[in-house]
Design an enzyme around this catalytic site. Structure first.
Site, mmCIF file in Angstrom:
data_model
loop_
_atom_site.group_PDB
_atom_site.id
_atom_site.type_symbol
_atom_site.label_atom_id
_atom_site.label_comp_id
_atom_site.label_asym_id
_atom_site.label_seq_id
_atom_site.Cartn_x
_atom_site.Cartn_y
_atom_site.Cartn_z
ATOM 1 N N ARG A 146 -8.051 -0.288 14.829
ATOM 2 C CA ARG A 146 -7.058 0.753 14.550
ATOM 3 C C ARG A 146 -7.307 1.912 15.501
ATOM 4 O O ARG A 146 -8.172 2.749 15.255
ATOM 5 C CB ARG A 146 -7.176 1.205 13.101
ATOM 6 C CG ARG A 146 -5.994 2.068 12.624
ATOM 7 C CD ARG A 146 -6.303 2.806 11.333
ATOM 8 N NE ARG A 146 -7.158 3.959 11.574
ATOM 9 C CZ ARG A 146 -8.018 4.456 10.692
ATOM 10 N NH1 ARG A 146 -8.154 3.907 9.507
ATOM 11 N NH2 ARG A 146 -8.759 5.507 11.002
ATOM 12 N N HIS A 185 -5.634 7.023 10.576
ATOM 13 C CA HIS A 185 -4.987 6.302 9.469
ATOM 14 C C HIS A 185 -3.537 6.756 9.348
ATOM 15 O O HIS A 185 -2.621 5.952 9.186
ATOM 16 C CB HIS A 185 -5.746 6.560 8.173
ATOM 17 C CG HIS A 185 -4.995 6.126 6.955
ATOM 18 N ND1 HIS A 185 -4.785 4.800 6.647
ATOM 19 C CD2 HIS A 185 -4.348 6.831 5.982
ATOM 20 C CE1 HIS A 185 -4.071 4.715 5.540
ATOM 21 N NE2 HIS A 185 -3.793 5.928 5.114
ATOM 22 N N TYR A 229 -15.101 10.690 11.416
ATOM 23 C CA TYR A 229 -15.982 9.630 10.922
ATOM 24 C C TYR A 229 -16.237 8.546 11.955
ATOM 25 O O TYR A 229 -16.884 7.552 11.665
ATOM 26 C CB TYR A 229 -15.436 9.032 9.617
ATOM 27 C CG TYR A 229 -13.972 8.632 9.646
ATOM 28 C CD1 TYR A 229 -13.002 9.454 9.088
ATOM 29 C CD2 TYR A 229 -13.551 7.420 10.210
ATOM 30 C CE1 TYR A 229 -11.665 9.104 9.099
ATOM 31 C CE2 TYR A 229 -12.208 7.061 10.225
ATOM 32 C CZ TYR A 229 -11.275 7.903 9.670
ATOM 33 O OH TYR A 229 -9.954 7.554 9.678
#
Lengths: 366, 462
Positions: free
Chosen positions: B350, B354, B363
Site C-alpha cells: 500500500r 490508508h 508508523y
C-alpha cells in the site's frame, strides 16, 4: 351493532380470537362465517412459508436445523422433503456467516427467509441485519434492495435464562430501513409472514416460542393461499370505552384476560394488538386513546427505551389534551432474566399487573 | 444387511439425533457416520448410545488391527503411533506466482494466459488513468474541495488486471480500494467525481462518503464501509447465481486486515460447503491502517488459510499485471465450471496512506514507501512488457497522461458546480415505498425552511 361490524370490516375484520375469549354481545354481531377450524401458530407459520415457497421459486429458507431436523421448533417441518436441500438450507453454526450470506443472496435477487434459533442469537449477526440489509436501499440510492425476512422466537420462554430471553422489538424497531412485525394469533402469523415474505424491504419477524403450540380459531379467508395482512396496521382485538391497553405478541393474550377481569368490575377495556412495531400504527393508537382517554401499554422487554416508551411518547405528543390520566407502562423487570421459575414469573408482566395498571388509570385502585 | 433399526420414539432431543444416525438405508446424512461394512451379528441393545458404541467397537475388533484405519464422522483416517504435531508453518513459504521480473522482463518458462494488444493497451491505460485519478482526487481533498478520499496507489495491477480477466456478468463485492474494477468496466471520470462530490448526478444520491461507489448496471455492489461483511454477501450472491444456472461468478475483494474478521471465516467455510462459485481476492498490501501483517496474523499470509476450509488457493505477485490476469482468469474458469470457491492472495504494497485521514509516515519509514513506489511499481513493470511488444511508446504515454489529467480536472470542475441532490432524497429509499411518517417529516422540514430560509444553505435545491 352495525357500527361495530363496520369497524371490523375496516381494520381487516378478523376477530376470531375475540370469539374464543369473550362471551359479550359483540360475538353475536359478527356477520362473517365463524371459523370453526382451529390452527396452531406453528402450523400457521409452516403453511405460510410453504405456500410462499410454492408460489415463488425465489423464496428459500435457511438457518440452523431447518432442514433435516425439521426445524428447532418444527416451524419448517416437511419443507425439506417438499422443496429439496437447495431451497431448505441447513447452515453451519455461524449467525454472522449465514445472515451475511442470506443478505448477499437477497442482493442478487433471491428471497431468503432466515431463521434464528432465537433472536438472542441474532446479536451475532446484527451488523448484517442493520448495516448490510436495513441501510442498503438507502445507501445505494435504490440500486440494491433486500427482500429478506429474518424470523425466529423472540422474548421470554419458560426457564431459559438471561441469554435466551431477551426481547429485541425495541432494538430493531428503532432502525430506519427495517420493518418489524410481531404476530399474536394464528391468523396474525399467517397473514403477517406472507406479507413479510412478499415485501421488498428487510423484515424482522418476531415470533414467540410459547405461542407456537397455542391454537386459535381461523377463518376461511385466512386459510386461503392469497391471504395477506397489511404491514403497519394494528388490530383492535376487543373494543372498549374506558381504557386502552396496547401490546403485542404474547402479552395480547394476557391483556385480553385482563380485559375480562376488568369487565367484571365494570371497566370496559379496549385491547389493541400492534401486529406491526415498525411502522407503528400511530393512527389507531391515538384514535383509541382519544376515545377512552386512558392508556396502558404492555411489553415483555426491558423498560428503558422500550416499545411502550415510544407509544407513550406518541400519545403524549399527539393526544395530550385527550388524556384523563397519566400514561401507564408495564414492562419486564430491569434485570437480566432470572432462571428460577418464581423469579422469572416476577420478572415478567402478569395479568394482575395489567389489571392494576388499568384500574390506576381509571383512578379505581384501593 | 440393511435392516431397519428404529429407536423407540421419544421426545428427547438426544434420541432424535441418534435416531437419524441409526436408520440404515435412508437418504442424505442419516447413516453418514456409520461404517458401511458392519458384520451381520451386530449386537443390538435398547440404548441407542450403547448401540452406536457397540457397532463401532465391533467394526474395530473385526478389522485387522494392524491396518489402523477407522471411520470417524467425516470419513476414514489412518492412525499413527507417533506423537507428532503439525508444525505451525512450513519451512518454506508458499511460492508466489509471477510472470514478469522486477524490471518487467518476461521470465523464461513463465506460464500465463496471453493477452491481445487491445487488452494489454487498455489494461495499461486504465492503470495510468487510475493513478492520475487518485492523484488528482487526493490533491482535491488536501485543498478542502473533498471531505475524504482513499487512494489505490501501488495496487493498480490488482485493480485493473483482475477486472480484465472477468466477464462483465461477474458480480463484484468490493472493500473500498478497488475503483479500478469500475474503471475497467466503463465508469467514467465524471461519474467518479459526481460520487465524490455528492451532487445530484451521483448514483448514490449524495448518501455516502467519497469512494463509496456503486453501479447496478456494471454489476458492482455499492461499497459498504464495514470490513469483510461483503465476503458472506458474495457467497450468498454466488449461491444465487448457481441456483439460476448463470455463467457468472461472484468476486469479492478484501485486505490482509479483513482476513481477521469473523465474516472471513464464515464466508470461506460456507462457500466450500455450499460449493459456491466465488473468487476471494485478498489484497495483502502489508498494512491495515497502521497494523503491519506481523500483528495481523501468524500464518504464512492468507493463502494457507484456504486449505483449512477446503478451498483451492494461489499466491500471486499483485504488482505483476500479467500474473494477476492469468491467475484470476484461471480461477474464474474453475469457479464457474466446477462450482467451487477459489482464494487468491495478491501480494502487494500500500504505497499511499490508508486514507486522507491517515499519515502513514507516523508508523513506517518514508524510505520504505519510496522504494515500493519506485523500484516495485506495477505500472513501470507492465509498461516495459507492453513496450517490448511495440504496443506502447513515450509519445503514447505523454498523450495519455495529459489527456487524462485534462479530463479529470474538467470532471472535478463540473462535479463541483453541479447542484446537490434534492431535499426529497433525504427521505427516499429508506423503504421501497416512503412510509407515512417520513412523508410527514419531509413536509415539516419544508415548512420550517420556508419560515426560516436564512438558517438553511441556499445552494440545496428543495
Amino acid at each position: 351493532m352495525w357500527g361495530i361490524v363496520r369497524q371490523r370490516a375496516v381494520d381487516g375484520g378478523f376477530s376470531a380470537s375475540s370469539l374464543r375469549r369473550t362471551r359479550s354481545a359483540l360475538v353475536s354481531a359478527r356477520s362473517y362465517a365463524a371459523g370453526s377450524k382451529e390452527m396452531t401458530v406453528r402450523d400457521a407459520l409452516n403453511s405460510a412459508i410453504d405456500e410462499e415457497m410454492s408460489a415463488d421459486p425465489k423464496v428459500f429458507v435457511m438457518g440452523e436445523e431447518v432442514g433435516q431436523y425439521q426445524g428447532a421448533y418444527k416451524i419448517t417441518k416437511g419443507l425439506l422433503e417438499k422443496y429439496g436441500p437447495e431451497r431448505v438450507y441447513d447452515t453451519p453454526i455461524t449467525e454472522a456467516g449465514f445472515t451475511g450470506i442470506g443478505v448477499g443472496a437477497a442482493y442478487a435477487g433471491l428471497k431468503p427467509v432466515v431463521e434464528f434459533m432465537t433472536f438472542n442469537f441474532s446479536m451475532q449477526a446484527i451488523d448484517h441485519i442493520i448495516n448490510s440489509a436495513a441501510k442498503s436501499n438507502y445507501m445505494s440510492a435504490g440500486q440494491i434492495n433486500v427482500p429478506i425476512v429474518f424470523r425466529g422466537p423472540n422474548g421470554a420462554a419458560a426457564g431459559v435464562g438471561a441469554q435466551h430471553s431477551q426481547c429485541y422489538a425495541a432494538w430493531y424497531a428503532s432502525v430506519p430501513g427495517l420493518k418489524v412485525l410481531a404476530p399474536y394469533s394464528a391468523e396474525d402469523a399467517r397473514g403477517l409472514l406472507k406479507a413479510a415474505i412478499r415485501d421488498p424491504d428487510p423484515v424482522v419477524f418476531l415470533e414467540n416460542e410459547l405461542l407456537y403450540g397455542e391454537s386459535f380459531p381461523i377463518s376461511e379467508e385466512a386459510l386461503d393461499s392469497s391471504f395477506c395482512l397489511p404491514i403497519g396496521k394494528a388490530k383492535i382485538e376487543r373494543e372498549g370505552k374506558d381504557v386502552t391497553i396496547i401490546t403485542f405478541s404474547k402479552m395480547v393474550g394476557f391483556a385480553l384476560k385482563a380485559a375480562e377481569k376488568l369487565a367484571e368490575e365494570g371497566i370496559s377495556a379496549e385491547v389493541i394488538n400492534l401486529r406491526s412495531i415498525r411502522p407503528l400504527d400511530r393512527a389507531t393508537i391515538n384514535a383509541s386513546v382519544r376515545k377512552t382517554s386512558r392508556l396502558v401499554t404492555v411489553e415483555e422487554g426491558f423498560p428503558q427505551h422500550g416499545v411502550c416508551a415510544e407509544i407513550c411518547a406518541s400519545v403524549v405528543e399527539e393526544s395530550f389534551s385527550y388524556l384523563d390520566a397519566p400514561v401507564e407502562r408495564i414492562a419486564g423487570a430491569d434485570v437480566p432474566m432470572p432462571y428460577a421459575a418464581n423469579l422469572e414469573r416476577l420478572a415478567l408482566p402478569q395479568v394482575e399487573d395489567i389489571v392494576r395498571a388499568a384500574k390506576r388509570a381509571c383512578f379505581r385502585s384501593k | 444387511m440393511a435392516h431397519l433399526l428404529k429407536s423407540s420414539s421419544s421426545k428427547s432431543t438426544l434420541l432424535n439425533i441418534f435416531r437419524h444416525n441409526l436408520i440404515f438405508g435412508s437418504p442424505n446424512h442419516a447413516s453418514r457416520h456409520l461404517p458401511h461394512n458392519l458384520p451381520h451379528n451386530t449386537r443390538i441393545s435398547p440404548n441407542p448410545i450403547t448401540r452406536l458404541c457397540n457397532t463401532m467397537v465391533d467394526t474395530l475388533s473385526h478389522e485387522d488391527t494392524n491396518r489402523q484405519v477407522m471411520d470417524f464422522p467425516g470419513g476414514k483416517v489412518s492412525f499413527t503411533p507417533e506423537i507428532q504435531f503439525i508444525p505451525e508453518s512450513n519451512e518454506d513459504r508458499v511460492p508466489c506466482y509471477r510472470v514478469l521480473d522486477d524490471n518487467g522482463q518476461q521470465l523464461t518458462n513463465s506460464q500465463f494466459v496471453p493477452v491481445s494488444e487491445e487488452i494489454a493497451v487498455k489494461m495499461y491505460s486504465d492503470m495510468v488513468t487510475l493513478q492520475i485519478m487518485d492523484n488528482i482526487f487526493y490533491e482535491a481533498q488536501r485543498q478542502g474541495r473533498l471531505s475524504f478520499y482513499a487512494t489505490a496507489f501501488g495496487e493498480e495491477a490488482i485493480n485493473i488486471a483482475s477486472a480484465a480477466a472477468l466477464s462483465p456478468h461477474d458480480v463484484i463485492f468490493p472493500q473500498y480500494r478497488e475503483p479500478g474494477v469500475l474503471l475497467w468496466r466503463g465508469f467514467t471520470l465524471q461519474e467518479f467525481a459526481n460520487q465524490c462530490f455528492g451532487n445530484k448526478a451521483d448514483y448514490g444520491k449524495g448518501r455516502q462518503m467519497p469512494v463509496h461507489y456503486g453501479s447496478n448496471k456494471l454489476n458492482y455492489f455499492t461499497v459498504s464501509a464495514t470490513i469483510a461483511t461483503q465476503l458472506p454477501n458474495a457467497v450468498g450472491a454466488a449461491y444465487s447465481l448457481k441456483m439460476d444456472g448463470k455463467d457468472a461468478c461472484a468476486v469479492t475483494f478484501f485486505g490482509d486486515g479483513g482476513s481477521s474478521e469473523g465474516d472471513f471465516h464464515a464466508a470461506l467455510n460456507f462457500a466450500a460447503v455450499m460449493e459456491a462459485p466465488v473468487l476471494f481476492i485478498c489484497r495483502n498490501n502489508g498494512w491495515a491502517i497502521s497494523t503491519p501483517t506481523s500483528d495481523q496474523f501468524r500464518s504464512d499470509g492468507v493463502v494457507v488459510k484456504g486449505r483449512a476450509y477446503g478451498i483451492r488457493s494461489i499466491r500471486v505477485d499483485g504488482n505483476d499485471a500479467l500474473a494477476m490476469y492469468s491467475a484470476v482468469h484461471e480461477a474464474r474458469e474453475m469457479a464457474v465450471r466446477e462450482h467451487r470457491p477459489i482464494l487468491i492472495e495478491a501480494l502487494t504494497y500500500r504505497v499511499g496512506h490508508h486514507s486522507t485521514s491517515d499519515d502513514s509516515t507516523r508508523y513506517r519509514s518514508a524510505d520504505e514507501i519510496e522504494w515500493w513506489n519506485k523500484a516495485r511499481n506495477p505500472l513501470s513493470r507492465f509498461r516495459t512488457w507492453v513496450e517490448s511488444n511495440s504496443w506502447w511508446s513515450d509519445e503514447a504515454e505523454s498523450d495519455l497522461r495529459s489527456r487524462i489529467k485534462k479530463e479529470m480536472l474538467e470532471a472535478i470542475r463540473v462535479a463541483e458546480k453541479t447542484e446537490k441532490p434534492n431535499l426529497n432524497h433525504m427521505f427516499s429509499d429508506v423503504y421501497d415505498v416512503p412510509p407515512l411518517n417520513l412523508r410527514e417529516q419531509e413536509l415539516l422540514v419544508r415548512k420550517t425552511i420556508k419560515s426560516h430560509p436564512q438558517d438553511y444553505p441556499s445552494d440545496v435545491p428543495l
